[in-house]
Design an enzyme around this catalytic site. Structure first.
Site, PDB file in Angstrom:
ATOM      1  N   THR A 121       0.469  -1.476   0.281  1.00 41.44           N
ATOM      2  CA  THR A 121       0.410  -0.235   0.270  1.00 41.44           C
ATOM      3  C   THR A 121       1.094   0.831  -0.303  1.00 41.44           C
ATOM      4  O   THR A 121       1.784   1.359   0.724  1.00 41.44           O
ATOM      5  CB  THR A 121      -1.089  -0.122   1.607  1.00 41.44           C
ATOM      6  OG1 THR A 121      -1.172   1.658   1.690  1.00 41.44           O
ATOM      7  CG2 THR A 121      -0.096   0.314   2.799  1.00 41.44           C
ATOM      8  N   TYR A 145      -2.143   0.452   9.917  1.00 42.56           N
ATOM      9  CA  TYR A 145      -2.560  -0.219   8.929  1.00 42.56           C
ATOM     10  C   TYR A 145      -1.038  -0.138   7.911  1.00 42.56           C
ATOM     11  O   TYR A 145      -0.475  -1.329   7.318  1.00 42.56           O
ATOM     12  CB  TYR A 145      -3.666  -0.023   8.399  1.00 42.56           C
ATOM     13  CG  TYR A 145      -3.500  -0.018   5.958  1.00 42.56           C
ATOM     14  CD1 TYR A 145      -3.993  -1.366   6.038  1.00 42.56           C
ATOM     15  CD2 TYR A 145      -3.192   0.396   5.449  1.00 42.56           C
ATOM     16  CE1 TYR A 145      -4.121  -1.858   4.906  1.00 42.56           C
ATOM     17  CE2 TYR A 145      -3.454   0.266   4.346  1.00 42.56           C
ATOM     18  CZ  TYR A 145      -3.606  -0.794   3.930  1.00 42.56           C
ATOM     19  OH  TYR A 145      -3.812  -1.421   2.695  1.00 42.56           O
TER      20      TYR A 145
END
Length: 333
Positions: A121, A145
């Protein structure tokens, strides 16, 4: 040259994973899906691919599936993906993303799987110092995250240096849209992705769209993101697998985006134009862990892989997402 066995797609019953399954099958690969169906759907798995219901952290089940299906490559999509939730419940993310990925990587090494593709990501960059973001820019995640994904990238680099396995980590920017042929799309309840939320509002599933933050240092004060069509993203994974097969001694980390960004308001304006209606917007404060702008420098992926975007059109992304949302409504979901 193709892989001499099946490709295991973890999280293949989910949004991005199901599109990767379609892209692999369409390209002639044999596929097996491994998914615990906590957030995925068995009906989202193409019938050409067998489904193993198991968690990636269950090493006994994963290794048995690798042996039973002759797996020679793994595409790893399973995990948790909601940034604000990661801030509120970091241990969930380090368990589901980092610890579970460690178990999966060990299973791959023990069973001699030579190729591994990881769903990473842009959140690994944190708040970027410049725009667009290049792969060698500093990695300073500002939420669990992003950190959970960066930790997995680090594990893969260390493992590839010690064992006969190569990998590609693709750092996604904002994924949106649905299969243009209507075979799959984003079906998760309570999704937080902007375009998904907007088309839910456009079809009456939501009353409004929340806009989180109006004071970012961007042209209109709302956050700017690089939106990539999920079908282009899936195609990038197939191209990455081919690169790993062709060059077994090489591993790669690459951004996966279009190299241009749209603000939240610009996206919602585009949805209004596509649907010919005005979606109600409710402006709220910033969410924890959200940077102002994330736009990919995609020069590396364009230079490295046999991949070119085929769906780089915001209105087209919205139309495909809207068609899928209407199909879900007909399903009663």
């Amino acid at each position: 040259m193709t892989v001499d066995g099946k490709v295991m797609v973890t999280g293949g019953a989910g949004y991005i994973g199901s599109h990767a399954v379609l892209a692999l099958l369409d390209a002639g690969y044999e596929v097996v899906v491994l998914d615990n169906l906590v957030t995925g759907f068995d009906w989202a798995v193409d019938p050409r691919a067998p489904l193993v219901r198991a968690d990636v952290a269950d090493e006994v089940a994963v290794r048995a599936a690798i042996r039973a299906h002759g797996v020679r490559a793994i595409m790893h999509f399973a995990g948790s993906i909601i940034v604000p939730e990661s801030v509120a419940d970091p241990l969930k993310y380090y368990r589901n993303n980092t610890a579970a990925s460690r178990s999966l990587i060990e299973s791959a090494v023990v069973e001699g799987v030579p190729h591994f593709i990881f769903s990473s990501t842009a959140a690994t960059y944190g708040t970027p110092e410049r725009m667009p973001i290049a792969e060698d820019d500093p990695k300073r995640p500002i939420n669990p995250y992003g950190m959970s994904k960066l930790m997995t990238e680090t594990m893969l680099a260390d493992v590839a240096a010690a064992h006969p396995i190569n990998y590609c980590a693709l750092r996604y920017f904002n994924v949106a849209g649905a299969d243009p042929a209507g075979r799959s799309g984003q079906s998760t309840a309570g999704a937080t992705h902007l375009i998904k939320v907007a088309v839910e509002a456009a079809t009456g599933k939501r009353e409004h769209v929340g806009v989180f933050g109006t004071d970012f240092p961007t042209p209109d004060g709302t956050g700017v993101r690089d939106y990539i069509h999920v079908t282009d993203l899936a195609a990038a994974h197939v191209a990455a697998l081919q690169k790993l097969i062709d060059r077994p001694g090489e591993s790669h980390v690459m951004n996966c985006g279009y190299g241009r960004g749209f603000s939240v308001n610009e996206v919602l304006d585009a949805v209004d134009r596509v649907t010919n209606r005005r979606i109600e917007r409710r402006y709220e404060g910033r969410r924890a862990g959200d940077p102002a702008e994330l736009v990919a420098d995609n020069a590396k992926i364009l230079a490295t892989l046999d991949w070119r975007p085929a769906h780089d059109d915001l209105a087209g992304i919205i139309r495909d997402a809207l068609a899928w949302e209407r199909a879900l409504a007909e399903r009663g979901r």
